[in-house]
Write a protein that holds these residues in place. Structure first.
Motif, PDB file in Angstrom:
ATOM      1  N   GLU A   1      62.421  39.668 -54.082  1.00  0.00           N
ATOM      2  CA  GLU A   1      61.071  39.133 -53.923  1.00  0.00           C
ATOM      3  C   GLU A   1      61.039  37.838 -53.107  1.00  0.00           C
ATOM      4  N   PRO A   2      61.997  36.885 -53.288  1.00  0.00           N
ATOM      5  CA  PRO A   2      61.946  35.686 -52.439  1.00  0.00           C
ATOM      6  C   PRO A   2      62.052  36.012 -50.949  1.00  0.00           C
ATOM      7  N   LEU A   3      62.904  36.955 -50.586  1.00  0.00           N
ATOM      8  CA  LEU A   3      63.015  37.354 -49.184  1.00  0.00           C
ATOM      9  C   LEU A   3      61.717  37.983 -48.697  1.00  0.00           C
TER      10      LEU A   3
ATOM     11  N   TYR B   1      55.444  30.975 -48.738  1.00  0.00           N
ATOM     12  CA  TYR B   1      56.663  30.184 -48.544  1.00  0.00           C
ATOM     13  C   TYR B   1      57.044  29.449 -49.836  1.00  0.00           C
ATOM     14  N   MET B   2      56.036  28.961 -50.562  1.00  0.00           N
ATOM     15  CA  MET B   2      56.325  28.280 -51.827  1.00  0.00           C
ATOM     16  C   MET B   2      56.919  29.254 -52.842  1.00  0.00           C
TER      17      MET B   2
ATOM     18  N   TYR C   1      69.060  30.315 -47.764  1.00  0.00           N
ATOM     19  CA  TYR C   1      67.709  30.562 -47.262  1.00  0.00           C
ATOM     20  C   TYR C   1      66.746  29.419 -47.593  1.00  0.00           C
ATOM     21  N   ARG C   2      67.002  28.704 -48.684  1.00  0.00           N
ATOM     22  CA  ARG C   2      66.029  27.700 -49.111  1.00  0.00           C
ATOM     23  C   ARG C   2      65.813  26.613 -48.045  1.00  0.00           C
ATOM     24  N   PRO C   3      66.870  26.069 -47.399  1.00  0.00           N
ATOM     25  CA  PRO C   3      66.622  25.061 -46.350  1.00  0.00           C
ATOM     26  C   PRO C   3      65.763  25.600 -45.206  1.00  0.00           C
ATOM     27  N   LEU C   4      65.905  26.885 -44.875  1.00  0.00           N
ATOM     28  CA  LEU C   4      65.086  27.466 -43.817  1.00  0.00           C
ATOM     29  C   LEU C   4      63.621  27.506 -44.222  1.00  0.00           C
ATOM     30  N   VAL C   5      63.378  27.845 -45.496  1.00  0.00           N
ATOM     31  CA  VAL C   5      62.003  27.873 -45.995  1.00  0.00           C
ATOM     32  C   VAL C   5      61.435  26.455 -46.046  1.00  0.00           C
ATOM     33  N   GLU C   6      62.280  25.486 -46.369  1.00  0.00           N
ATOM     34  CA  GLU C   6      61.828  24.088 -46.405  1.00  0.00           C
ATOM     35  C   GLU C   6      61.322  23.642 -45.037  1.00  0.00           C
TER      36      GLU C   6
ATOM     37  N   ALA D   1      56.745  22.140 -41.737  1.00  0.00           N
ATOM     38  CA  ALA D   1      55.945  22.336 -40.527  1.00  0.00           C
ATOM     39  C   ALA D   1      54.481  22.587 -40.861  1.00  0.00           C
ATOM     40  N   LEU D   2      54.218  23.089 -42.048  1.00  0.00           N
ATOM     41  CA  LEU D   2      52.840  23.356 -42.473  1.00  0.00           C
ATOM     42  C   LEU D   2      52.265  22.203 -43.300  1.00  0.00           C
TER      43      LEU D   2
END
Length: 225
Positions: free
Chosen positions: A161-163, A185-186, A198-203, A208-209
């Motif tokens: 689900e996170p992906l 994203y949250m 993956y978490r740093p990429l989502v951060e 950016a938003l």
């Protein structure tokens, strides 16, 4: 004394005959069912092993074609294993491999078809989820955002689900729906473990938003005030 023993033996024999006349057919059928079931189970196991061995040979063919970059051969080998051994894990893994190679070689429609088959027919939920994520990526490239979102909202296992949320965030972001992208994203950030790559990429995407990730907490924990 001997005559007495003969009478006892005759009585036992008569009792045995009576018992067999009454229950013999039932016992025979029970034994037939038991031994038949054992034979059927052994036959099924043998068939399963034979299917797996034969499927593994065809999977090797898909893999060799993939390594060689021969898209036409990959497509044909995948068709063979899908048609003959579609219920095996080898066939479903071959579908993922074929989808990747066909996409890389410009055969987008064939790639989508292979991935759609795995997403719909694979017996393993994990393989289905991987196929859906990859298929969603191809649909995004084709600007089919609704189709991509449909893949990411239908029966995705919890561990994926996170992906899926991250990918949904990307889609909403591309559509200009920034608020919905933030929410997805949250969800992704909260779903990934702290040590996930993956978490740093989502951060980065959240920053950016305009989202301060320092205010977020993993799922189940209250956010910082």
């Amino acid at each position: 004394m001997a005559r007495h023993l003969d009478l006892e033996e005759q009585e036992q024999l008569d009792e045995l005959k009576h018992f067999w006349n009454q229950y013999g057919n039932l016992i025979t059928w029970i034994l037939i069912v038991i031994f038949g079931s054992v034979a059927a189970w052994n036959g099924w196991q043998y068939w399963q092993r034979r299917q797996a061995v034969q499927a593994s040979f065809l999977y090797d063919e898909v893999e060799r074609a993939a390594v060689g970059g021969d898209a036409a051969r990959v497509e044909q080998a995948f068709k063979d294993i899908k048609d003959k051994f579609g219920r095996t894990t080898y066939a479903q893994q071959a579908g993922l491999l074929a989808g990747r190679v066909l996409a890389e070689t410009g055969k987008a429609d064939a790639a989508k078809s292979a991935l759609q088959w795995v997403a719909s027919d694979a017996s393993d939920e994990g393989l289905q989820a991987v196929a859906k994520l990859r298929l969603a990526g191809l649909l995004v490239q084709a600007k089919d955002f609704d189709g991509a979102l449909k893949q990411l909202t239908s029966g995705v296992p919890r561990e994926f689900e996170p992906l899926a949320a991250d990918r949904r965030g990307d889609i909403y972001n591309l559509q200009g729906n920034k608020d919905q992208a933030k929410l997805e994203y949250m969800k992704a950030w909260q779903g990934f473990p702290a040590d996930s790559q993956y978490r740093p990429l989502v951060e980065v995407k959240l920053t950016a938003l305009g989202v301060d990730v320092q205010t977020l907490k993993p799922a189940g924990e209250p956010a910082k005030s």
